[in-house]
Design a protein around this motif. Structure first.
Motif, PDB file in Angstrom:
ATOM      1  N   THR A   1     -13.399   8.756  26.416  1.00 25.77           N
ATOM      2  CA  THR A   1     -13.325   7.396  25.561  1.00 25.77           C
ATOM      3  C   THR A   1     -12.157   6.822  26.402  1.00 25.77           C
ATOM      4  O   THR A   1     -12.279   5.409  26.747  1.00 25.77           O
ATOM      5  CB  THR A   1     -12.461   7.634  24.181  1.00 25.77           C
ATOM      6  OG1 THR A   1     -13.497   8.614  23.463  1.00 25.77           O
ATOM      7  CG2 THR A   1     -12.049   6.375  23.435  1.00 25.77           C
TER       8      THR A   1
ATOM      9  N   SER B   1      -1.234  -9.242  17.813  1.00 26.63           N
ATOM     10  CA  SER B   1      -1.318  -7.744  17.886  1.00 26.63           C
ATOM     11  C   SER B   1      -1.296  -7.158  19.311  1.00 26.63           C
ATOM     12  O   SER B   1      -1.673  -7.666  20.097  1.00 26.63           O
ATOM     13  CB  SER B   1      -2.614  -7.430  17.186  1.00 26.63           C
ATOM     14  OG  SER B   1      -3.201  -6.062  17.522  1.00 26.63           O
TER      15      SER B   1
ATOM     16  N   TRP C   1      -2.193  -1.369  21.674  1.00 31.64           N
ATOM     17  CA  TRP C   1      -2.437  -0.212  20.773  1.00 31.64           C
ATOM     18  C   TRP C   1      -2.875  -0.459  19.499  1.00 31.64           C
ATOM     19  O   TRP C   1      -3.723   0.372  18.883  1.00 31.64           O
ATOM     20  CB  TRP C   1      -0.947   0.835  20.838  1.00 31.64           C
ATOM     21  CG  TRP C   1      -1.201   2.232  19.911  1.00 31.64           C
ATOM     22  CD1 TRP C   1      -0.780   2.561  18.679  1.00 31.64           C
ATOM     23  CD2 TRP C   1      -2.079   3.159  20.258  1.00 31.64           C
ATOM     24  NE1 TRP C   1      -1.088   3.630  18.361  1.00 31.64           N
ATOM     25  CE2 TRP C   1      -1.989   4.038  19.174  1.00 31.64           C
ATOM     26  CE3 TRP C   1      -2.976   3.536  21.321  1.00 31.64           C
ATOM     27  CZ2 TRP C   1      -2.612   5.191  19.360  1.00 31.64           C
ATOM     28  CZ3 TRP C   1      -3.534   4.600  21.634  1.00 31.64           C
ATOM     29  CH2 TRP C   1      -3.440   5.627  20.526  1.00 31.64           C
ATOM     30  N   ARG C   2      -2.274  -1.417  18.673  1.00 27.80           N
ATOM     31  CA  ARG C   2      -2.644  -1.886  17.507  1.00 27.80           C
ATOM     32  C   ARG C   2      -3.787  -2.332  17.645  1.00 27.80           C
ATOM     33  O   ARG C   2      -4.733  -2.127  16.639  1.00 27.80           O
ATOM     34  CB  ARG C   2      -1.707  -2.933  17.053  1.00 27.80           C
ATOM     35  CG  ARG C   2      -1.346  -2.918  15.483  1.00 27.80           C
ATOM     36  CD  ARG C   2      -0.546  -3.993  15.081  1.00 27.80           C
ATOM     37  NE  ARG C   2      -0.933  -4.449  13.786  1.00 27.80           N
ATOM     38  CZ  ARG C   2      -1.008  -4.106  12.912  1.00 27.80           C
ATOM     39  NH1 ARG C   2      -0.355  -3.100  12.612  1.00 27.80           N
ATOM     40  NH2 ARG C   2      -1.469  -4.854  11.725  1.00 27.80           N
ATOM     41  N   THR C   3      -4.255  -3.224  18.495  1.00 25.40           N
ATOM     42  CA  THR C   3      -5.634  -3.645  18.480  1.00 25.40           C
ATOM     43  C   THR C   3      -6.674  -2.552  18.846  1.00 25.40           C
ATOM     44  O   THR C   3      -7.869  -2.381  18.083  1.00 25.40           O
ATOM     45  CB  THR C   3      -5.740  -4.699  19.774  1.00 25.40           C
ATOM     46  OG1 THR C   3      -4.776  -5.411  19.614  1.00 25.40           O
ATOM     47  CG2 THR C   3      -6.929  -5.359  19.840  1.00 25.40           C
ATOM     48  N   PHE C   4      -6.130  -1.515  19.427  1.00 27.73           N
ATOM     49  CA  PHE C   4      -7.250  -0.351  19.743  1.00 27.73           C
ATOM     50  C   PHE C   4      -7.458   0.444  18.539  1.00 27.73           C
ATOM     51  O   PHE C   4      -8.635   0.770  18.050  1.00 27.73           O
ATOM     52  CB  PHE C   4      -6.722   0.514  20.802  1.00 27.73           C
ATOM     53  CG  PHE C   4      -7.856   1.588  21.207  1.00 27.73           C
ATOM     54  CD1 PHE C   4      -8.615   1.586  21.980  1.00 27.73           C
ATOM     55  CD2 PHE C   4      -7.136   2.848  20.655  1.00 27.73           C
ATOM     56  CE1 PHE C   4      -9.238   2.626  22.119  1.00 27.73           C
ATOM     57  CE2 PHE C   4      -7.949   4.051  20.854  1.00 27.73           C
ATOM     58  CZ  PHE C   4      -9.186   3.802  21.553  1.00 27.73           C
ATOM     59  N   THR C   5      -6.135   0.878  17.502  1.00 24.48           N
ATOM     60  CA  THR C   5      -6.648   1.568  16.462  1.00 24.48           C
ATOM     61  C   THR C   5      -7.108   0.570  15.351  1.00 24.48           C
ATOM     62  O   THR C   5      -7.701   1.343  14.598  1.00 24.48           O
ATOM     63  CB  THR C   5      -5.397   2.119  16.136  1.00 24.48           C
ATOM     64  OG1 THR C   5      -4.307   1.000  16.167  1.00 24.48           O
ATOM     65  CG2 THR C   5      -4.756   3.346  16.964  1.00 24.48           C
ATOM     66  N   LYS C   6      -6.862  -0.684  15.360  1.00 26.11           N
ATOM     67  CA  LYS C   6      -7.314  -1.556  14.164  1.00 26.11           C
ATOM     68  C   LYS C   6      -8.574  -2.119  14.218  1.00 26.11           C
ATOM     69  O   LYS C   6      -9.367  -2.342  13.507  1.00 26.11           O
ATOM     70  CB  LYS C   6      -6.469  -2.477  13.712  1.00 26.11           C
ATOM     71  CG  LYS C   6      -4.842  -2.100  13.343  1.00 26.11           C
ATOM     72  CD  LYS C   6      -4.850  -1.413  11.864  1.00 26.11           C
ATOM     73  CE  LYS C   6      -3.645  -0.520  11.535  1.00 26.11           C
ATOM     74  NZ  LYS C   6      -3.639   0.088  10.359  1.00 26.11           N
TER      75      LYS C   6
ATOM     76  N   THR D   1     -10.798  -1.685  17.855  1.00 31.03           N
ATOM     77  CA  THR D   1     -11.817  -0.880  18.604  1.00 31.03           C
ATOM     78  C   THR D   1     -12.163   0.394  17.711  1.00 31.03           C
ATOM     79  O   THR D   1     -13.491   0.690  17.706  1.00 31.03           O
ATOM     80  CB  THR D   1     -11.162  -0.420  19.775  1.00 31.03           C
ATOM     81  OG1 THR D   1     -10.550  -1.667  20.435  1.00 31.03           O
ATOM     82  CG2 THR D   1     -12.107  -0.008  20.793  1.00 31.03           C
ATOM     83  N   LEU D   2     -11.385   1.236  17.379  1.00 25.92           N
ATOM     84  CA  LEU D   2     -11.958   2.546  16.813  1.00 25.92           C
ATOM     85  C   LEU D   2     -12.662   2.514  15.433  1.00 25.92           C
ATOM     86  O   LEU D   2     -13.859   2.881  15.449  1.00 25.92           O
ATOM     87  CB  LEU D   2     -10.562   3.297  16.504  1.00 25.92           C
ATOM     88  CG  LEU D   2      -9.988   3.928  17.614  1.00 25.92           C
ATOM     89  CD1 LEU D   2      -8.854   4.950  17.111  1.00 25.92           C
ATOM     90  CD2 LEU D   2     -11.162   4.910  18.418  1.00 25.92           C
TER      91      LEU D   2
ATOM     92  N   LYS E   1     -16.587   3.384  15.243  1.00 27.08           N
ATOM     93  CA  LYS E   1     -16.754   4.698  14.230  1.00 27.08           C
ATOM     94  C   LYS E   1     -18.099   5.382  14.295  1.00 27.08           C
ATOM     95  O   LYS E   1     -18.277   6.365  14.456  1.00 27.08           O
ATOM     96  CB  LYS E   1     -16.308   4.494  12.979  1.00 27.08           C
ATOM     97  CG  LYS E   1     -15.541   5.652  12.337  1.00 27.08           C
ATOM     98  CD  LYS E   1     -14.917   5.090  10.691  1.00 27.08           C
ATOM     99  CE  LYS E   1     -15.440   6.118   9.686  1.00 27.08           C
ATOM    100  NZ  LYS E   1     -15.432   5.664   8.626  1.00 27.08           N
TER     101      LYS E   1
END
Lengths: 339, 283
Positions: free
Chosen positions: A122, A242, A245-250, A252-253, A257
């Motif tokens: 990833t 944002s 990291w916030r962009t990635f978790t909110k 991208t991830l 999914k």
């Protein structure tokens, strides 16, 4: 969006007109081949079905049967029929310490290798997405080499890198300061440390090998997934202030999914049955404590005296585990493909 | 730091990371090739020698002329090629027929067939080895390439069909229908219209089958007991020998075995990814 993604191209071609429209055309042409129209797909399927039923499904059934039989040399030669022994094979297997160490090795290895492969893959996928076009291509081509190497050659390469005397791993560990990598057993240098004789270091080497060979597939799949996320989502996130990291978790991830679901399941399946690399690294089925379930099944079945029944029993256990995991994979694919 | 300088620094860091990933991926492969060209005193050392400063073809020459386990390496290469090409020929023909059925027709049992394809390609080959070994021995095909080819066809067919069906579906049905209107029969339309258009897909599936069969260790190991029938992956084990490891020869042999795979792989990897991940990667 569609041009960036090879999958989409292929899949869009798959959408077909309504079934009613199609059926009418086919009946109109039925006489041309001398067969009734409804039978044509079945005729086309005959060879494939024969192979799948005869060489995959029937052997699965056979495997289950053999697990309850005593199958040795005489039965392979066909001089004596197989003898039913009920649950004896399973009882013997479950009472054997090697089965439990093999199960532990299999599960622990899969857990560590899958997690690491996913994390590294990833990270590289995200990196590839952010690199310039040319640099990205350059790195992807490099990754292809790691991915393309045959499993047996992968084993050979890492066996040499982990070699006690001439291996680079020991050389590299000597370069590190002692507080980071002190040689085990208090010797002054790592050189001469045999990695592949004991189970734990052997599996460390196997993890390194499998992660190295496996991360490119994850990286390329994640990259394809990232290309499919609309840029507007990121624009909006930036406007809202944002952070990365916030962009990635909110964003991208969650968007990725479904990709991760499939990648995780595939990695688990592959790492659960890893064979060739382990075979080369441990130099054939020698170190019984180091067996995983695949190796144990094969060794039990084929190392003289041949006990195909017990081998089958172990394989049944492994197959059942894999079938359960496969169901998750199939469900995920079926959800996304309109088949 | 000005925003411009920060942007430039970020770019440098990203590209450095890219180069590191490249090196991580490529180095072990490079090491295999480089070791094959090193002289023994540069191989058997605890030092790190990044390049073969005394470049030699000795290992390759030795491997190609002396061979291992009483046979020339050309025999093992030939055996691997026979098995892989046999698998390709039979497997592709069968895969094309099944893929056409799936992509061109809606019929009862189609969904079931697709699901079965997905499931069986995930089964452990090591588990299937035991019953297939029995079957192959019983019908007298032990130590016979046909037995090995049949098992490889079985193992590669499900994914081959899965991959090829998208190629068939991508050919517009109207093209075939136009041929019918022009008076061609169903078979003729198939050969003249569909077949040339799915040829690239057929190449992709063939390469996938080739690589799988070429790489296989476990079936070749247990179905072929005579050294005349060994394939490359099996023969490589014998390089490790009893008297210590001849790394130069092993790396030369591994390199020879890897070359065709890498070449072919670069041609079809995209197809393999999309086949496995299917709709999951769709944008």
């Amino acid at each position: 969006m569609t041009t960036a993604n090879p999958t989409t191209v292929a899949r869009d071609g798959g959408s077909s007109p309504g079934p009613g429209h199609r059926r009418r055309k086919e009946t109109g042409r039925a006489r041309a081949s001398g067969l009734p129209a409804w039978s044509i797909p079945y005729v086309l399927l005959v060879p494939g079905l024969l192979v799948i039923a005869g060489l995959l499904l029937y052997p699965m059934f056979q495997l289950a049967v053999m697990a309850f039989q005593k199958v040795g040399l005489a039965q392979i030669r066909g001089t004596r029929p197989a003898e039913w022994v009920g649950l004896e094979n399973f009882e013997k297997i479950l009472a054997n310490d090697i089965f439990w160490s093999a199960l532990r090795n299999t599960v622990a290895f899969a857990f560590v290798a899958v997690s690491l492969t996913l994390v590294v893959g990833t990270a590289v996928g995200v990196l590839l997405h952010r690199l310039g076009r040319r640099m990205s291509l350059f790195v992807v081509i490099g990754c292809m080499f790691a991915w393309a190497v045959p499993p047996v050659a992968q084993g050979v390469i890492w066996r040499s890198l982990f070699d006690a005397e001439a291996g680079i791993v020991n050389w590299a560990l000597d370069l590190l300061p002692d507080w980071l990598a002190a040689p085990p057993d208090g010797q002054s240098s790592w050189v001469g440390t045999p990695w592949l004789n004991d189970t734990l270091p052997l599996y460390i080497a196997l993890v390194v090998c499998v992660v190295w060979a496996g991360f490119p597939f994850i990286a390329v799949s994640v990259l394809a997934g990232l290309k499919g996320i609309p840029a507007e989502l990121y624009e909006a996130a930036r406007v809202d202030g944002s952070g990365a990291w916030r962009t990635f978790t909110k964003i991208t991830l969650p968007m990725l999914k479904p990709v991760f679901a499939v990648l995780t399941v595939l990695s688990i399946i592959w790492d659960f049955k890893v064979f060739s690399q382990l075979y080369v690294l441990m130099n054939g089925p020698t170190n019984r404590d180091g067996f995983n379930l695949s190796m144990y099944a094969v060794a039990e079945a084929f190392k003289p005296p041949q006990k195909l029944g017990s081998g089958a029993a172990i394989s049944v256990v492994l197959t059942i585990i894999l079938l359960v995991i496969t169901v998750v994979y199939v469900r995920q694919i079926v959800k996304q493909e309109e088949m | 730091m000005t925003p411009l300088a920060r942007k430039r620094l970020g770019k440098i860091l990203l590209n450095t990371a890219g180069v590191l990933v490249f090196l991580y991926a490529v180095f072990p492969v490079y090491w295999m090739v480089a070791t094959g060209f090193k002289e023994n005193d540069q191989i058997f050392t605890t030092e790190f020698i990044p390049f073969p400063t005394h470049f030699t073809f000795d290992h390759f020459e030795r491997v190609l002329t002396e061979g291992v386990a009483n046979n020339s390496i050309w025999l093992y290469m030939r055996n691997s090629a026979i098995v892989a090409l046999g698998t390709v020929l039979i497997g592709s023909a069968f895969a094309l027929l099944s893929a056409t059925a799936i992509a061109r027709f809606r019929f009862k049992g189609r969904g079931v067939f697709l699901v079965v394809l997905l499931i069986v390609q995930m089964l452990p080959a090591e588990g299937l080895l035991i019953p297939l070994y029995m079957m192959v021995k019983r019908v007298g095909l032990g130590d016979n390439f046909i037995g090995l080819i049949i098992t490889q066809v079985a193992l590669t067919l499900p994914f081959g069909v899965w991959m090829l069906r998208t190629f068939v579906a991508a050919v517009p049905k109207s093209l075939e229908e136009a041929a019918w209107i022009d008076g061609a029969g169903r078979m003729q339309a198939f050969w003249r219209v569909l077949f040339p258009l799915v040829a690239p897909g057929l190449v992709a599936t063939s390469i996938f089958s080739f690589i799988t069969a070429w790489n296989d260790l476990v079936f070749a190991l247990y179905l072929m007991s005579e050294s005349e029938g060994y394939t490359m992956p099996v023969a490589l084990q014998y390089f490790f020998g009893q008297k210590g490891v001849d790394w130069g020869a092993i790396m030369a042999g591994s390199t020879l075995m890897t070359i065709p795979v890498v070449v072919f792989f670069l041609l079809v990897q995209r197809r393999m990814v999309s086949g496995l991940v299917a709709g999951a990667v769709k944008g």
